[in-house]
Each structure stands twice: as structure tokens, then as C-alpha cells.
Write an enzyme that holds these catalytic residues in place. Sequence first.
Site, PDB file in Angstrom:
ATOM      1  N   LYS A  78       5.749 -14.817  30.052  1.00 37.40           N
ATOM      2  CA  LYS A  78       7.081 -15.175  29.571  1.00 37.40           C
ATOM      3  C   LYS A  78       7.821 -15.769  30.759  1.00 37.40           C
ATOM      4  CE  LYS A  78       9.946 -14.630  25.978  1.00 37.40           C
ATOM      5  NZ  LYS A  78       9.669 -14.634  24.535  1.00 37.40           N
ATOM      6  N   GLY A 177      20.844 -10.742   9.534  1.00 34.86           N
ATOM      7  CA  GLY A 177      20.588 -12.005  10.232  1.00 34.86           C
ATOM      8  C   GLY A 177      19.887 -12.983   9.319  1.00 34.86           C
ATOM      9  N   GLY A 179      19.238 -16.351   9.925  1.00 38.03           N
ATOM     10  CA  GLY A 179      18.994 -17.581  10.683  1.00 38.03           C
ATOM     11  C   GLY A 179      17.684 -18.207  10.262  1.00 38.03           C
ATOM     12  N   VAL A 181      14.607 -17.457  10.724  1.00 40.81           N
ATOM     13  CA  VAL A 181      13.588 -16.563  10.161  1.00 40.81           C
ATOM     14  C   VAL A 181      14.149 -15.771   8.969  1.00 40.81           C
ATOM     15  CG1 VAL A 181      12.038 -14.631  10.608  1.00 40.81           C
ATOM     16  CG2 VAL A 181      12.442 -16.321  12.401  1.00 40.81           C
TER      17      VAL A 181
HETATM   18  P1  NAI Z   1      18.515 -17.578  14.714  1.00 43.94           P
HETATM   19  O1  NAI Z   1      19.350 -17.747  15.915  1.00 43.94           O
HETATM   20  O2  NAI Z   1      18.111 -18.783  13.922  1.00 43.94           O
HETATM   21  O3  NAI Z   1      19.231 -16.591  13.676  1.00 43.94           O
HETATM   22  C1  NAI Z   1      19.859 -15.405  14.030  1.00 43.94           C
HETATM   23  C2  NAI Z   1      20.925 -15.156  12.970  1.00 43.94           C
HETATM   24  O4  NAI Z   1      21.443 -13.838  13.168  1.00 43.94           O
HETATM   25  C3  NAI Z   1      22.107 -16.110  13.035  1.00 43.94           C
HETATM   26  O5  NAI Z   1      22.376 -16.623  11.746  1.00 43.94           O
HETATM   27  C4  NAI Z   1      23.255 -15.235  13.546  1.00 43.94           C
HETATM   28  O6  NAI Z   1      24.518 -15.634  13.042  1.00 43.94           O
HETATM   29  C5  NAI Z   1      22.851 -13.878  13.024  1.00 43.94           C
HETATM   30  N1  NAI Z   1      23.402 -12.732  13.729  1.00 43.94           N
HETATM   31  C6  NAI Z   1      23.557 -12.528  15.057  1.00 43.94           C
HETATM   32  N2  NAI Z   1      24.059 -11.294  15.297  1.00 43.94           N
HETATM   33  C7  NAI Z   1      24.199 -10.700  14.092  1.00 43.94           C
HETATM   34  C8  NAI Z   1      24.646  -9.423  13.667  1.00 43.94           C
HETATM   35  N3  NAI Z   1      25.039  -8.491  14.535  1.00 43.94           N
HETATM   36  N4  NAI Z   1      24.640  -9.149  12.353  1.00 43.94           N
HETATM   37  C9  NAI Z   1      24.221 -10.063  11.451  1.00 43.94           C
HETATM   38  N5  NAI Z   1      23.810 -11.294  11.790  1.00 43.94           N
HETATM   39  C10 NAI Z   1      23.783 -11.606  13.096  1.00 43.94           C
HETATM   40  O7  NAI Z   1      17.223 -16.743  15.182  1.00 43.94           O
HETATM   41  P2  NAI Z   1      15.792 -16.675  14.499  1.00 43.94           P
HETATM   42  O8  NAI Z   1      14.923 -17.729  15.044  1.00 43.94           O
HETATM   43  O9  NAI Z   1      15.967 -16.547  13.020  1.00 43.94           O
HETATM   44  O10 NAI Z   1      15.240 -15.291  15.078  1.00 43.94           O
HETATM   45  C11 NAI Z   1      15.696 -14.044  14.571  1.00 43.94           C
HETATM   46  C12 NAI Z   1      15.078 -12.920  15.399  1.00 43.94           C
HETATM   47  O11 NAI Z   1      13.666 -12.982  15.320  1.00 43.94           O
HETATM   48  C13 NAI Z   1      15.421 -12.966  16.888  1.00 43.94           C
HETATM   49  O12 NAI Z   1      15.533 -11.650  17.367  1.00 43.94           O
HETATM   50  C14 NAI Z   1      14.208 -13.632  17.494  1.00 43.94           C
HETATM   51  O13 NAI Z   1      14.024 -13.257  18.854  1.00 43.94           O
HETATM   52  C15 NAI Z   1      13.099 -13.091  16.623  1.00 43.94           C
HETATM   53  N6  NAI Z   1      11.933 -13.948  16.589  1.00 43.94           N
HETATM   54  C16 NAI Z   1      12.018 -15.228  16.119  1.00 43.94           C
HETATM   55  C17 NAI Z   1      10.892 -16.048  16.071  1.00 43.94           C
HETATM   56  C18 NAI Z   1      10.957 -17.437  15.507  1.00 43.94           C
HETATM   57  O14 NAI Z   1       9.891 -17.982  15.164  1.00 43.94           O
HETATM   58  N7  NAI Z   1      12.131 -18.048  15.370  1.00 43.94           N
HETATM   59  C19 NAI Z   1       9.572 -15.563  16.540  1.00 43.94           C
HETATM   60  C20 NAI Z   1       9.578 -14.169  16.977  1.00 43.94           C
HETATM   61  C21 NAI Z   1      10.735 -13.415  17.000  1.00 43.94           C
END
Ligand code: NAI
Length: 351
Positions: A78, A177, A179, A181
Site C-alpha cells: 500500500k 453510505g 457512494g 459501492v
Molecule cells: P464513495 O466515496 O464513493 O462513497 C462513500 C459514501 O459514503 C458517500 O456517498 C458519502 O457521502 C457517504 N458517507 C460518508 N460518511 C458517511 C456517514 N457517516 N454516514 C452515511 N454516509 C456517509 O466510496 P466507495 O468507493 O463507495 O467506498 C465505500 C467504502 O468501501 C470505503 O470505506 C472504501 O474504502 C471501501 N472500499 C471501496 C472499494 C471500491 O471498489 N470503491 C474497494 C474496497 C473497499
Amino acid sequence: MFDLDAFDAHEDVLFVARPEVGLRAIIAIHDTTLGPAMGGIRMWRYPNAEAAATDALRLSRTMTMKNALAGLAFGGGKSVIMGDARADKSPALLDAFADAIERLGGRYVGAEDVGIGLEDVRRLRQRTAHVSGVGADGQGGDPSPWTARGVFAGLKAAVRAAFGRDDLAGLVVGVQGLGAVGFKLCAHLHRAGCRLVVADLDPERSDAAHAAFGATVSGTDAILVEPVDVLAPCALGGVLDAATIAAMQAKVVAGAANNPLAREADAEALAARGVLYVPDYVLNAGGVIAAAMEHAGTMDELALRRRVDGIEGTVADILARAEREDITPLAAADRQALAMLARGQPRRHAA
Ligand code: NAI
């Protein structure tokens, strides 16, 4: 640095400083027994070098476990770039970082992570071949559909273990969340007939989930303690602590968020409350599986789908081992991954 708690006999830790372009970065190579160390590049405003090193050390170790259990011929690594991705990122900084990766000669393979997006990875790729997730021929690039698919697959195995049922229809799932995913996970769950309770800091995203999936909207903290069958944390890490664990009603925790537990010991607290906690790094491996196939030049959508769907079997095996050995699923996953390292073989996957 050798005394940091997160230090786990990492093979190499490289500190990179290029003051002329504002670059301060750390590349942690945890273990290359199974292959080159693969893991994302994170850009974050760390308060100091110790915090940055701790993150790189901890996350690279997790990547070793994740890649082994995902059946990948990659070790764990990482990298972290210290700085604000919005204010401090520049083409010159990215070029200097690409050169640092290149000098490692392929021992480390980077990919996107928090603060580093597809465009950045494509820029790095111009100076080093040792980055993945750039997408080829209009394919690949965004790992989130694969991550969501893998979480869904693993969640099914957890539901079978916890509730003795294969059919998800009528199951109530809370998703924190929405986002890249989380929203896609909701689509899978909705198609399978689940009822959804959702929350996001951004009300537009919750409204969109309500419109698309008939989801009930909850609050960003309230979601953790809603009366749901399964809780899927898909926002940030550290959301499950002693207080939320004491108050939560879900019987299964299975989501994409990295490190959803405030402390590792919280896995025991969840077990003591009879909550089945599926380790994050087993569930969210879909994205790295896609990146690994792309990097190996073996990208084939059907094979990728099968590999990602294989997370269901991996979760089932880990939960069975946890039951057999009377340990938490997190301890079982760690044991399984360490056994693979000792054998020098990642988990076998369906051909
Ligand atoms: P993203 O940034 O697209 O979405 C995160 C979402 O969570 C956003 O819509 C944000 O407004 C919301 N959010 C933040 N704090 C919050 C809270 N306290 N309560 C409710 N909603 C909240 O991120 P993504 O890519 O969807 O990733 C989500 C999680 O999965 C992260 O922890 C990331 O590290 C993990 N992850 C993602 C991968 C990927 O392929 N994108 C791969 C492996 C892990």
C-alpha cells in the site's frame, strides 16, 4: 519507525521525499511470498509522518491477507501520499511518485484508492507499468461494480450461516453510505427482494435510493442501530465502537467499508452479542480481483464474474472455520490467509 505497533516485519518500507514538487510519500511492501505487492495509492492529509506510516503499514498487511484469500498471485502493499488531494496534487507530484514506483521494478503495483482516481492512475501509467486499474479497450478502470458484486456474494453466505436461508426475499438490510459501492450493492439487494434502510451524508443519494429501490431513509448514525437483519457499512471506517455495538440490532455485519471496527477487539464484542461479523477484507476484494486480472493481462469478464462470485464460498469457508475452532470470523480469516502464506499458495479458485 521500527517501534510502531503497526509494524509487522514488513519486507520493505520506502520513504520518498521530493520537496521541489511537494511530494512526501511512503510505500509499504508487507509480503511478496505470493507475488508482487499490490495495493492502492492513498492521498490523505495525515497530521504527521507517523500517522501516515501507521496507515501504510496497517493497510499493506491487510492487502496481504485480502489478496491471499481472494486467490490472487499478489502479495500485499500500500502507498500513501501525504497531502490534500484537492489542493496539493499536481502533475509533477504524480510524475515524481510514478518514478518512485518504477524504481521498485515491479515489487509494488499501485491502484486507485481514496484521493487517487482513474485520471491520476492513468497519468502514473505514462511513467510506470506498475499500476493497475487504468482500464483497457473501454473495459475495467472503475473497481466499484466488482466490489459491490463481491460484497453481495459474501453477504449471501453470511445470511445462510446466520439465518439458515438461501433466499434473501424480505430480508431487511441497512446500508450506510450510498457512494460508488453502496448504491450498487443496494441494486443487487433490491433485485434479490430485500427491503432496504439507507443513510448517506448527502440527502440526494438517500433520495435516489428511495426513488430507485423504495428504500426507507434513516440517519447517518441512526442507521447503525436500526432494527435490520443485516447491516452493510459502506461509508467510512471506525463506525462500530463499543456504544454502537451495544445498541445495534442487526444479526449480521457485512459491508464494503475498510476497517469498520473502531478497534480489532470489537470483533470479540460483536461475537459476544451474537452478531456475525464478516471481515471487511474478505468481502470487499472484488475491486482488487479486477485490478489483478487487468494487470496480469487476463481480463475476461466471465472469468472475472466467476472469481468475484467466489467470495461467497470464501466467506462460507471462513465462517465454518470460525465455528469449528470457536474463534471470530476475523481470526479465522487471518489464520486462513497465514496458512496460505506458509504454503506459498493463494486460495484456489474455480477455473
Ligand atoms: P464513495 O466515496 O464513493 O462513497 C462513500 C459514501 O459514503 C458517500 O456517498 C458519502 O457521502 C457517504 N458517507 C460518508 N460518511 C458517511 C456517514 N457517516 N454516514 C452515511 N454516509 C456517509 O466510496 P466507495 O468507493 O463507495 O467506498 C465505500 C467504502 O468501501 C470505503 O470505506 C472504501 O474504502 C471501501 N472500499 C471501496 C472499494 C471500491 O471498489 N470503491 C474497494 C474496497 C473497499
